[in-house]
Design a protein around this motif. Structure first.
Motif, PDB file in Angstrom:
ATOM      1  N   UNK A   1      39.595  41.421  48.160  1.00  0.00           N
ATOM      2  CA  UNK A   1      40.575  40.436  47.714  1.00  0.00           C
ATOM      3  C   UNK A   1      40.009  39.032  47.672  1.00  0.00           C
ATOM      4  N   UNK A   2      39.283  38.635  48.725  1.00  0.00           N
ATOM      5  CA  UNK A   2      38.720  37.287  48.758  1.00  0.00           C
ATOM      6  C   UNK A   2      37.623  37.121  47.711  1.00  0.00           C
ATOM      7  N   UNK A   3      36.897  38.192  47.407  1.00  0.00           N
ATOM      8  CA  UNK A   3      35.871  38.122  46.363  1.00  0.00           C
ATOM      9  C   UNK A   3      36.508  37.886  45.001  1.00  0.00           C
ATOM     10  N   UNK A   4      37.592  38.612  44.705  1.00  0.00           N
ATOM     11  CA  UNK A   4      38.296  38.400  43.431  1.00  0.00           C
ATOM     12  C   UNK A   4      38.843  36.979  43.373  1.00  0.00           C
ATOM     13  N   UNK A   5      39.434  36.522  44.476  1.00  0.00           N
ATOM     14  CA  UNK A   5      39.978  35.167  44.522  1.00  0.00           C
ATOM     15  C   UNK A   5      38.886  34.143  44.245  1.00  0.00           C
ATOM     16  N   UNK A   6      37.701  34.380  44.782  1.00  0.00           N
ATOM     17  CA  UNK A   6      36.585  33.477  44.565  1.00  0.00           C
ATOM     18  C   UNK A   6      36.137  33.486  43.105  1.00  0.00           C
ATOM     19  N   UNK A   7      36.076  34.673  42.497  1.00  0.00           N
ATOM     20  CA  UNK A   7      35.590  34.789  41.120  1.00  0.00           C
ATOM     21  C   UNK A   7      36.524  34.127  40.108  1.00  0.00           C
ATOM     22  N   UNK A   8      37.807  34.148  40.370  1.00  0.00           N
ATOM     23  CA  UNK A   8      38.775  33.645  39.389  1.00  0.00           C
ATOM     24  C   UNK A   8      39.145  32.185  39.603  1.00  0.00           C
ATOM     25  N   UNK A   9      38.624  31.563  40.642  1.00  0.00           N
ATOM     26  CA  UNK A   9      39.118  30.239  41.049  1.00  0.00           C
ATOM     27  C   UNK A   9      39.081  29.221  39.915  1.00  0.00           C
ATOM     28  N   UNK A  10      38.027  29.214  39.121  1.00  0.00           N
ATOM     29  CA  UNK A  10      37.898  28.204  38.068  1.00  0.00           C
ATOM     30  C   UNK A  10      38.256  28.741  36.675  1.00  0.00           C
TER      31      UNK A  10
ATOM     32  N   UNK B   1      40.467  30.175  33.447  1.00  0.00           N
ATOM     33  CA  UNK B   1      41.748  29.899  32.799  1.00  0.00           C
ATOM     34  C   UNK B   1      42.625  31.140  32.954  1.00  0.00           C
ATOM     35  N   UNK B   2      43.751  31.029  33.671  1.00  0.00           N
ATOM     36  CA  UNK B   2      44.575  32.209  33.949  1.00  0.00           C
ATOM     37  C   UNK B   2      45.223  32.830  32.721  1.00  0.00           C
ATOM     38  N   UNK B   3      45.164  32.149  31.590  1.00  0.00           N
ATOM     39  CA  UNK B   3      45.737  32.729  30.369  1.00  0.00           C
ATOM     40  C   UNK B   3      44.874  33.856  29.807  1.00  0.00           C
ATOM     41  N   UNK B   4      43.637  33.926  30.272  1.00  0.00           N
ATOM     42  CA  UNK B   4      42.718  34.885  29.672  1.00  0.00           C
ATOM     43  C   UNK B   4      42.137  35.887  30.661  1.00  0.00           C
ATOM     44  N   UNK B   5      42.786  36.020  31.801  1.00  0.00           N
ATOM     45  CA  UNK B   5      42.393  37.092  32.719  1.00  0.00           C
ATOM     46  C   UNK B   5      43.625  37.623  33.435  1.00  0.00           C
ATOM     47  N   UNK B   6      43.467  38.802  34.010  1.00  0.00           N
ATOM     48  CA  UNK B   6      44.533  39.425  34.782  1.00  0.00           C
ATOM     49  C   UNK B   6      43.911  40.106  35.990  1.00  0.00           C
ATOM     50  N   UNK B   7      44.616  40.092  37.102  1.00  0.00           N
ATOM     51  CA  UNK B   7      44.189  40.786  38.314  1.00  0.00           C
ATOM     52  C   UNK B   7      45.171  41.913  38.579  1.00  0.00           C
TER      53      UNK B   7
ATOM     54  N   UNK C   1      41.258  45.370  41.724  1.00  0.00           N
ATOM     55  CA  UNK C   1      41.084  45.530  43.160  1.00  0.00           C
ATOM     56  C   UNK C   1      41.213  47.021  43.461  1.00  0.00           C
ATOM     57  N   UNK C   2      40.071  47.706  43.469  1.00  0.00           N
ATOM     58  CA  UNK C   2      39.970  49.171  43.574  1.00  0.00           C
ATOM     59  C   UNK C   2      40.433  49.813  42.274  1.00  0.00           C
ATOM     60  N   UNK C   3      40.165  51.100  42.138  1.00  0.00           N
ATOM     61  CA  UNK C   3      40.516  51.783  40.900  1.00  0.00           C
ATOM     62  C   UNK C   3      40.263  53.269  40.991  1.00  0.00           C
ATOM     63  N   UNK C   4      39.614  53.816  39.956  1.00  0.00           N
ATOM     64  CA  UNK C   4      39.435  55.260  39.867  1.00  0.00           C
ATOM     65  C   UNK C   4      38.490  55.814  40.937  1.00  0.00           C
TER      66      UNK C   4
END
Length: 489
Positions: free
Chosen positions: A55-64, A66-72, A105-108
């Protein structure tokens, strides 16, 4: 991949890592516009041990970013409702459109390893699951997707200490689940399962990157560096994956021009069989629902061949609460910007239900091929991809029926003319129908190739001779009855 891993400490200090990480985040943000312009879809799969810092790694990667072009998306174990579909459906339906990034955050992997460790998957089922993942990832790469797979690795001691620390704080205790403790208590067994899965699914088009999660700042920096490198490489050269040559168990297919079309049925016999088959189909539909068996029926055929009337008679026997007819037209922008099978994965029926497709995924090797809506490599690769798709369905217990509704050129011309000259039928005829008619010979070549290369044992083609529509309707109902009866045994 994990068994021989040696944990080490980065020579850089935490402050140095944070400084470099800030710069790398800005670099990633700078790539977003290029990703959008290149129409590059990116999937970032973050797997790893419980409490490893996903979770903290994803938070770090997305920090900068533009939220319009990604989804978690946080992917948990499938719900009872999700289990009513094939394994890949929920993963396929979440893929991003071109130019956007999806962080998972996790998957198949997590789902498969958990089920295997619980004993819910036999060796044969596990092998099949691995093959499904390979197919999924290869089809995405072949369709231009960049798949970045990270695994956050920590030692048993580090995991135990982190779990205990989380549990000791009432505000973070909720983040610890039963699976986290189970992993730690069975660390070596879980490690072997992770390693086996990653080794089996490591490929040039979708390699695994193991990240040492011991120190958070260093792990986040390494993750950001790897993601940046992979995106830059993909922007220079679009992702691709070679389609393996698969020897499918194919049945012989007769060329369309050799199929006799003199089959007829008198009105009295037609009405008698229509009544009989409607009754039987209604009975079978109830049994399908009770035994939770899903059915997919795909109709393809010449314009004016009688697909609509055929579907109408078939559907008239079914409980309207348990089936859906899906007319497939040109893809919408939302569909066009994703892998071409996405719009069919999202329309699959759940157990006990029936989906009837009026045109289908075979448009890839017919209209898209002939009208230049995809490249030659795309449609040539599609035969294997379609066979893989249908195998996923039948392996999941679906009944798959494919009908080609056949008429000759003279019959089509007569029906076109009748529609044009009958006011209440004129809506059925378009300029595009006349244009397609001019390409009859080219379409016949493409259709014959399609029938030859996708007439598999698990999902064979059935030709409905439809110069006499009554004969074709009864034949379709009979074939559906036979296929369902066979499945229910």
């Amino acid at each position: 991949m994990l068994k021989d891993w040696t944990f080490g400490v980065d020579w850089r200090t935490t402050e140095e890592c944070k400084k470099l990480l800030k710069k790398r985040r800005e670099d990633l943000a700078g790539l977003q516009q290029r990703i959008k312009e290149a129409k590059l879809p990116v999937i970032v799969l973050i797997e790893g041990w419980g409490a490893a810092g996903k979770g903290s790694t994803i938070h770090s990667l997305i920090r900068e970013l533009d939220p319009r072009f990604f989804r978690v998306l946080s992917v948990s174990m499938p719900t009872p409702e999700e289990k009513r579909w094939p394994f890949l459906k929920r993963h396929f339906q979440s893929i991003p459109e071109q130019g956007k990034i999806l962080f998972l955050d996790s998957g198949w992997m997590d789902e498969t390893v958990r089920e295997r460790l619980r004993g819910d998957l036999s060796d044969a089922e596990y092998a099949r699951r691995i093959e499904s993942v390979r197919v999924f990832e290869r089809q995405l790469a072949a369709g231009g997707y960049l798949l970045v797979k990270l695994f956050l690795h920590i030692s048993a001691q580090s995991q135990r200490e982190r779990i205990e620390a989380l549990e000791s704080d009432k505000d973070t205790a909720w983040r610890v689940g039963e699976n986290d403790w189970r992993q730690n208590k069975n660390y070596d067994r879980t490690l072997a399962a992770f390693d086996d899965f990653m080794t089996a699914t490591h490929a040039p088009h979708a390699p695994w990157k193991v990240i040492d999660g011991t120190l958070a700042a260093q792990a986040q920096l390494e993750s950001a560096d790897w993601l940046y490198q992979r995106i830059c490489a993909a922007l220079e050269e679009k992702p691709s994956a070679e389609q393996p040559k698969t020897d499918w168990p194919l049945l012989p297919a007769m060329p369309l021009q050799d199929i006799p079309l003199d089959k007829t049925m008198e009105e009295e016999e037609y009405q008698k069989k229509l009544k009989k088959y409607r009754k039987r189909l209604a009975e079978l539909h109830n049994e399908l629902y009770r035994k939770k068996v899903p059915v997919v029926i795909a109709y393809e055929g010449w314009d004016a061949a009688g697909k609509g009337g055929n579907i109408k008679r078939l559907a008239s026997a079914l409980d309207p609460r348990g089936y859906e007819v899906l007319p497939i037209a040109s893809p919408t922008p939302d569909e066009l910007h994703r892998q071409y099978l996405w719009r069919f994965w999202t329309r699959l029926p759940k157990t006990g239900h029936i989906a009837i497709f009026d045109r289908s995924w075979y448009g890839r090797v017919m209209v898209e091929r002939l009208e230049g809506f995809c490249t030659e490599n795309d449609w040539k690769r599609a035969y294997d991809e379609i066979n893989e798709f249908e195998k996923e369905l039948t392996d999941a217990g679906m009944v798959v029926l494919k009908f080609w509704v056949q008429i000759d050129s003279d019959t089509q011309l007569a029906r076109f003319t009748e529609r044009q000259n009958t006011p209440e039928k004129q809506w059925k005829i378009t300029d595009e129908d006349w244009r397609n008619r001019e390409k009859w010979d080219a379409y016949q070549v493409a259709i014959d190739e399609m029938l030859v290369k996708t007439n598999t044992q698990n999902a064979p083609w059935h030709v409905l001779e439809s110069v006499d529509k009554r004969y074709a309707r009864i034949k379709a109902m009979r074939l559906v009855i036979q296929a369902i009866e066979k499945a229910l045994k």
